[in-house]
Scaffold this motif. Structure first.
Motif, mmCIF file in Angstrom:
data_model
loop_
_atom_site.group_PDB
_atom_site.id
_atom_site.type_symbol
_atom_site.label_atom_id
_atom_site.label_comp_id
_atom_site.label_asym_id
_atom_site.label_seq_id
_atom_site.Cartn_x
_atom_site.Cartn_y
_atom_site.Cartn_z
ATOM 1 N N VAL A 24 -45.898 -38.253 0.159
ATOM 2 C CA VAL A 24 -46.190 -39.457 -0.600
ATOM 3 C C VAL A 24 -46.825 -40.476 0.333
ATOM 4 C CG1 VAL A 24 -45.245 -41.240 -2.091
ATOM 5 C CG2 VAL A 24 -44.189 -38.993 -2.040
ATOM 6 N N THR A 25 -47.936 -41.016 -0.069
ATOM 7 C CA THR A 25 -48.622 -42.010 0.736
ATOM 8 C C THR A 25 -48.248 -43.412 0.286
ATOM 9 O OG1 THR A 25 -50.528 -42.076 -0.737
ATOM 10 C CG2 THR A 25 -50.540 -40.415 1.001
ATOM 11 N N THR A 26 -48.747 -44.414 0.986
ATOM 12 C CA THR A 26 -48.381 -45.797 0.680
ATOM 13 C C THR A 26 -49.073 -46.330 -0.560
ATOM 14 O OG1 THR A 26 -50.115 -46.542 2.219
ATOM 15 C CG2 THR A 26 -47.854 -46.395 3.072
ATOM 16 N N ASP A 27 -49.824 -45.526 -1.286
ATOM 17 C CA ASP A 27 -50.395 -45.982 -2.555
ATOM 18 C C ASP A 27 -49.517 -45.574 -3.747
ATOM 19 O OD1 ASP A 27 -50.807 -43.286 -2.705
ATOM 20 O OD2 ASP A 27 -52.969 -43.402 -3.050
ATOM 21 N N ASN A 113 -51.524 -53.331 3.798
ATOM 22 C CA ASN A 113 -50.933 -52.057 4.216
ATOM 23 C C ASN A 113 -49.434 -52.179 4.449
ATOM 24 O OD1 ASN A 113 -53.393 -50.602 4.252
ATOM 25 N ND2 ASN A 113 -53.914 -51.559 6.232
ATOM 26 N N SER A 114 -48.829 -53.240 3.903
ATOM 27 C CA SER A 114 -47.405 -53.483 4.107
ATOM 28 C C SER A 114 -46.576 -52.740 3.064
ATOM 29 C CB SER A 114 -47.121 -54.987 4.022
ATOM 30 O OG SER A 114 -47.255 -55.443 2.684
ATOM 31 N N SER A 115 -45.267 -52.884 3.174
ATOM 32 C CA SER A 115 -44.356 -52.290 2.191
ATOM 33 C C SER A 115 -44.130 -53.214 0.997
ATOM 34 C CB SER A 115 -43.005 -51.979 2.856
ATOM 35 O OG SER A 115 -42.383 -53.175 3.300
ATOM 36 N N LEU A 116 -44.718 -54.406 1.017
ATOM 37 C CA LEU A 116 -44.531 -55.373 -0.060
ATOM 38 C C LEU A 116 -45.311 -54.944 -1.307
ATOM 39 C CD1 LEU A 116 -43.271 -58.140 -0.813
ATOM 40 C CD2 LEU A 116 -45.427 -59.187 -0.073
ATOM 41 N N VAL A 117 -44.645 -54.992 -2.475
ATOM 42 C CA VAL A 117 -45.255 -54.629 -3.750
ATOM 43 C C VAL A 117 -45.050 -55.778 -4.734
ATOM 44 C CG1 VAL A 117 -45.187 -53.035 -5.714
ATOM 45 C CG2 VAL A 117 -44.853 -52.165 -3.389
ATOM 46 N N ALA A 118 -46.116 -56.199 -5.421
ATOM 47 C CA ALA A 118 -46.033 -57.259 -6.431
ATOM 48 C C ALA A 118 -46.704 -56.789 -7.707
ATOM 49 C CB ALA A 118 -46.699 -58.538 -5.929
ATOM 50 N N GLY A 119 -46.206 -57.250 -8.852
ATOM 51 C CA GLY A 119 -46.794 -56.818 -10.108
ATOM 52 C C GLY A 119 -46.244 -57.562 -11.311
ATOM 53 N N PHE A 120 -46.529 -57.020 -12.489
ATOM 54 C CA PHE A 120 -46.052 -57.611 -13.733
ATOM 55 C C PHE A 120 -45.836 -56.489 -14.751
ATOM 56 C CE2 PHE A 120 -50.607 -57.252 -14.286
ATOM 57 C CZ PHE A 120 -50.753 -56.855 -15.609
ATOM 58 N N LEU A 121 -45.114 -56.810 -15.825
ATOM 59 C CA LEU A 121 -44.910 -55.837 -16.895
ATOM 60 C C LEU A 121 -44.726 -56.556 -18.219
ATOM 61 C CD1 LEU A 121 -41.615 -55.610 -17.839
ATOM 62 C CD2 LEU A 121 -41.468 -54.838 -15.473
ATOM 63 N N GLY A 160 -41.167 -56.627 -4.778
ATOM 64 C CA GLY A 160 -40.199 -55.791 -4.099
ATOM 65 C C GLY A 160 -40.734 -55.181 -2.829
ATOM 66 N N ALA A 161 -39.970 -54.255 -2.288
ATOM 67 C CA ALA A 161 -40.338 -53.584 -1.044
ATOM 68 C C ALA A 161 -40.229 -52.081 -1.235
ATOM 69 C CB ALA A 161 -39.423 -54.030 0.092
ATOM 70 N N SER A 162 -41.211 -51.367 -0.660
ATOM 71 C CA SER A 162 -41.228 -49.907 -0.700
ATOM 72 C C SER A 162 -41.382 -49.394 0.727
ATOM 73 C CB SER A 162 -42.394 -49.429 -1.581
ATOM 74 O OG SER A 162 -42.461 -48.019 -1.618
ATOM 75 N N PRO A 163 -40.290 -49.395 1.481
ATOM 76 C CA PRO A 163 -40.380 -49.072 2.908
ATOM 77 C C PRO A 163 -40.426 -47.574 3.181
ATOM 78 C CG PRO A 163 -38.117 -49.526 2.307
ATOM 79 C CD PRO A 163 -38.925 -49.719 1.054
ATOM 80 N N GLY A 164 -40.525 -47.242 4.429
ATOM 81 C CA GLY A 164 -40.453 -45.841 4.856
ATOM 82 C C GLY A 164 -41.606 -45.023 4.326
ATOM 83 N N LEU A 169 -38.632 -47.974 -4.342
ATOM 84 C CA LEU A 169 -38.944 -49.379 -4.535
ATOM 85 C C LEU A 169 -37.668 -50.122 -4.908
ATOM 86 C CD1 LEU A 169 -41.127 -51.650 -4.886
ATOM 87 C CD2 LEU A 169 -41.171 -51.019 -7.317
ATOM 88 N N ILE A 170 -37.385 -51.192 -4.192
ATOM 89 C CA ILE A 170 -36.304 -52.111 -4.527
ATOM 90 C C ILE A 170 -36.958 -53.435 -4.909
ATOM 91 C CG2 ILE A 170 -34.206 -53.256 -3.734
ATOM 92 C CD1 ILE A 170 -33.920 -51.038 -1.646
ATOM 93 N N TYR A 171 -36.586 -54.011 -6.071
ATOM 94 C CA TYR A 171 -37.360 -55.151 -6.558
ATOM 95 C C TYR A 171 -36.492 -56.195 -7.253
ATOM 96 C CZ TYR A 171 -36.880 -52.705 -11.035
ATOM 97 O OH TYR A 171 -36.367 -52.084 -12.154
ATOM 98 N N ALA A 172 -37.025 -57.405 -7.358
ATOM 99 C CA ALA A 172 -36.492 -58.479 -8.195
ATOM 100 C C ALA A 172 -37.510 -58.748 -9.296
ATOM 101 C CB ALA A 172 -36.248 -59.737 -7.368
ATOM 102 N N THR A 173 -37.023 -59.183 -10.459
ATOM 103 C CA THR A 173 -37.919 -59.423 -11.587
ATOM 104 C C THR A 173 -37.485 -60.662 -12.345
ATOM 105 O OG1 THR A 173 -38.890 -58.412 -13.590
ATOM 106 C CG2 THR A 173 -36.581 -57.935 -13.140
#
Length: 280
Positions: A24-27, A113-121, A160-164, A169-173
């Motif tokens: 699994v890649t960082t995308d 290229n970080s582990s930080l992930v942002a979005g919406f739903l 959230g963050a998607s490390p390693g 993914l661990i997130y707040a919403t």
């Protein structure tokens, strides 16, 4: 809540493990996805709810319903739940939790290229969680105001963050919701008339929470999520009329009728869910 924390901790530990089964890649969490949830909805029962009254028709719900002798007609008291009978001694049952489910469409974007992930739903939800508030009169009789969340739609952001290795993914919403709340009145009083006014309306609210999910294979994710929802719901009330009661009836004694409602105001619920998603 304790069950959710345990599930989230287990998921986080699993996500931190090496991805031996697939590369699994960082995308991984970058793009559109669809998903669904299934879990329990629970009413916030920590409040001391009661019925409040407007006996003079001035729109202020701070009056006492009095008998012809001046006694408080609701001296037996109130409870945050549904009446078990006509007398206060029979007590009250709990608010009704319910099975809730939803579908969602969302978009996530990795920040550089970080582990930080942002979005919406955007999410549509169905639920039958019901909040009850009850009062007991000296007649004796019980009066229960019921509020049920039928369905809702929400727009939330999440970060959230998607490390390693990027599998998890661990997130707040948090965000806004618009829900239909159905109002019902239940009573053992068979002489007065009772009409629900401004019931079954769509109300605005807010949501916040958090969760964790993990990529398993082929774009499929599984996870757990906690969500707190609060809807502004202070419009509905019950108009009590004389019906077949005599003119000395406490509800009509002062002004020919009485309005009553719950003092709870907001409709609040907790949701603990399992989630499944597919990422494009």
């Amino acid at each position: 809540m304790k069950h959710f924390i345990s599930l989230a901790a287990a998921s986080a530990a699993f996500m931190a493990a090496p991805a031996a089964a697939q590369e699994v890649t960082t995308d991984t969490y970058d793009g559109f996805y669809i998903g669904a949830t299934l879990g329990g909805d629970f009413i916030d029962g920590a409040r001391d709810d009661r019925l409040v009254f407007d006996t003079d028709g001035n729109g202020g719900f701070g009056d006492s319903v009095r008998t012809v002798t001046g006694a408080d007609a609701f001296s037996p008291g109130f409870c945050s739940g549904i009446a078990n009978g006509s007398r206060s001694a029979t007590g009250c049952g709990d608010d009704d939790g319910a099975l809730g489910y939803s579908v969602r469409l969302g978009f996530d974007k990795r920040v550089g290229n970080s582990s930080l992930v942002a979005g919406f739903l955007v999410e549509g939800e169905m639920s039958n969680a019901t909040d009850y508030t009850t009062g007991f009169s000296t007649t004796p009789a019980s009066y229960t105001f019921a509020r049920e969340l039928d369905k809702s739609i929400a727009l939330r952001g999440r970060i959230g963050a998607s490390p390693g290795d990027g599998r998890g993914l661990i997130y707040a919403t948090g965000g806004f919701a618009y829900g239909q709340i159905d109002d019902e009145f239940i009573t053992t009083n068979g002489v007065n008339s009772f009409d629900v006014v401004n019931g079954d309306k769509w109300q605005f609210g807010a949501q916040f929470g958090g969760g964790a999910e993990v990529m398993v294979a082929g774009g499929v994710t599984f996870g757990v999520e906690y969500l707190y929802s609060s809807y502004d719901d202070d419009d509905a009330f019950v108009a009590v009329g004389q019906g077949t009661a005599p003119a000395t009836n406490p509800f009509v004694l002062r002004n020919g009728g009485t309005d009553l409602k719950t003092n709870a105001g907001d409709f609040d619920k907790h949701s603990v869910r399992a989630t499944i998603g597919y990422r494009f």
